[in-house]
Design an enzyme around this catalytic site. Structure first.
Site, PDB file in Angstrom:
ATOM      1  N   TYR A 194       0.855  -1.189   0.000  1.00 55.06           N
ATOM      2  CA  TYR A 194       0.000   0.000   0.000  1.00 55.06           C
ATOM      3  C   TYR A 194       0.890   1.238   0.000  1.00 55.06           C
ATOM      4  CZ  TYR A 194      -4.592   2.133   0.853  1.00 55.06           C
ATOM      5  OH  TYR A 194      -5.770   2.815   0.727  1.00 55.06           O
ATOM      6  N   GLY A 215      -9.104  -2.015  -7.985  1.00 55.22           N
ATOM      7  CA  GLY A 215      -8.733  -2.727  -9.202  1.00 55.22           C
ATOM      8  C   GLY A 215      -8.653  -4.221  -8.954  1.00 55.22           C
TER       9      GLY A 215
END
Lengths: 357, 357
Positions: B75, B267
């Site tokens: 992340y 996504g």
């Protein structure tokens, strides 16, 4: 073409409109197809301009990619047949209807709307479809001012707020719009990074674009490895223009600053733009499109529009803005010109301008 | 955990802060990796809250995809090690520093910032990192309110001006954000079209989402051939949300109205969004991204932010907004919960919420 009657210098100032009969030679088509197949030079007698109508003699009209695509039936704008081809021009006002207030015979005008049919020697338009431009604006510049320079102007103005010293990056940097972008960046003190395909005469092309105002010109290979932005030589671009698509667009995107916008105005590679999820979400990159025809329709009478033409014409008069390399071609050589325009893949080569002056 | 001293009901009102020593059990990690490998339950003695600090007892803290990705090092937000995992929670104020003005012991709070480390029994935060919420907001709803419902709220509000009756379309329509979108659309009188992958229990899933407020739920196959928009049954959507990418995003784009925007916030297919040149230019479709973490940072103190929490909490209190299906799991079962959260491809299944209450 023939003018059956010599014109007085200024019909309107004498309070009357002289009768005349003008034969216009026009490139017309009645079905979609390749320009050399479906365009025919047709003579038509034009009626005298009435009310707010204006009779013009076309001086020069360029062959643009969108003109060809329209004739091929591949463009979203569909003409009514029979149609006269061409969308841009510079023309001289010959004679005006009795309700025309803002135009005088002898003035130069450019069209304010597309689809007027400009590949013709003469035409009758409405006054509100025309904008007067100074005769100090060269014929090639005036004939090509309403599409590509305006596209460059709006894309630089309407998507991101740029400050002097900011960087703009574009692929297809030698397209007509690309050349206009370089010149406007120079005029507005913006850094302009251009990307072009590699080619034997790459050195010459780079030099040519740098002369127009490009800060740096890179090949598609060079842009992949450049450290221009990482090193801080140039600020990361907040704005990118894409007329290629595919990998070229992806490479450009990589260099965009957080919050940057890529504006697509063409797709010469015929490949879509591939947008990775990460940059969309975490870098807040946005992908937009721009179509001058829509903008012009939506802003027909907007002050921004007149201001844009004023600024662009001033830059031309000051020799800070020139037309792309071009060749003037007589109207009856249109087949050769249309073919030549088509053989330049992606239309990035020389611009052909039909010359009726 | 152990509280070595019983707390007075309201320390601040008595003008003093009692000394105490709280042992917090926290899920900490000192390197990136799979949660079940790198997370360890560690006991730490917490110092008393000073000045504007607030000691809280965490009641519930969800396991979100972004929490897992952060632990994996995938992340964009990188914690300082050693780090306590987790970003959302609902907590009860136990005791406040002497400069805390807006929070009282006993109140429920949610974090206003990410990265606080919420997978712990107790924590000391700063007052300005916390927002008081009504105790009428259920624990599951409060614990999960700051990320997914806020994402849905902002995406519906900040990209396109919508009017009652307008249509919103989204893929991954059964994600936590997707469920929030359906519920907000119902509350705001918008039509909500959801797209989900086909599956054996599709009928049940459709019914479940329609119960939340979805106007129509279509499978990926059904959306390709639907005439919902062409027939005028629903207005063409001006706004689309994408958390899948790839072909799913492309199919959604086809239905967008001119000038429509697709906002990507995830996504799950790991495939990029493919953007055809034509719709970008001629339909003026735009592709944007949204990341709640950035919005919250940029709007930390903005009135819009407090207004959003107020509206969302009111909807929860009115039973117009519920948390996604979830399972409360004790803190010491975090390994099983993290594994279970990971095995749900795309995290679209049940939400696991660590329960320390």
């Amino acid at each position: 073409m023939m003018l059956r009657q010599t014109l007085p210098r200024n019909t309107r100032s004498q309070g009357l409109v002289r009768q005349m009969a003008v034969m216009a030679k026009s490139l017309k088509y009645t079905q979609y197809g390749e320009p050399q197949d479906v365009l025919h030079l047709v003579e038509t007698q034009l009626a005298d301009p009435k009310d707010k109508q204006v009779l013009v003699k076309i001086l020069a009209a360029p062959i643009n990619p969108a003109d060809i695509n329209t004739i091929q039936g591949k463009y979203p704008v569909k003409p009514k047949f029979p149609a006269v081809a061409g969308n841009e021009c510079v023309a001289e006002v010959i004679c005006v209807g009795d309700k025309v207030k803002g135009l005088q015979p002898g003035e130069h005008v450019v069209p304010l709307t597309t689809g007027l049919g400009t590949w013709t020697t003469h035409a009758v338009y409405n006054e509100d479809q025309l904008l007067a431009v100074s005769k100090n604006v060269g014929l090639a510049e005036a004939a090509t001012i309403t599409v590509n320079p305006c596209t460059a102007y709006r894309m630089l103005r309407d998507f991101v707020k740029l400050s002097p010293g900011d960087t703009v990056i574009q692929n297809g940097a030698n397209s007509a719009v690309g050349q206009a972008v370089h010149q406007l960046c120079r005029a507005w003190n913006l850094r302009s990074v251009g990307i072009v395909r590699d080619r034997p005469e790459i050195g010459e092309l780079k030099q040519q674009l740098e002369c127009l105002g490009a800060t740096v010109v890179l090949t598609e290979a060079e842009v992949r490895t450049t450290d221009l932005f990482k090193s801080g030589t140039l600020k990361k671009p907040k704005l990118a223009f894409n007329c290629v698509g595919g990998k070229s667009a992806t490479e450009v995107t990589r260099h965009l600053d957080n919050g940057g916008i890529m504006v697509t105005y063409g797709g010469m590679s015929r490949e879509p733009v591939t947008v990775a999820t990460g940059p969309l979400i975490f870098k807040d990159i946005a992908f937009r499109g721009f179509w001058m025809t829509r903008w012009s329709k939506e802003n027909y009478d907007a002050p921004e529009r007149l201001q844009m033409f004023k600024e662009l014409c001033e830059l031309v008069e000051q020799r800070k803005f020139v037309a792309p390399p071009h060749e003037m071609v007589p109207l009856d050589k249109f087949k050769e010109a249309a073919s030549a325009a088509l053989t330049f893949k992606g239309f990035t080569g020389k611009k052909y301008i039909l010359n009726m002056s």
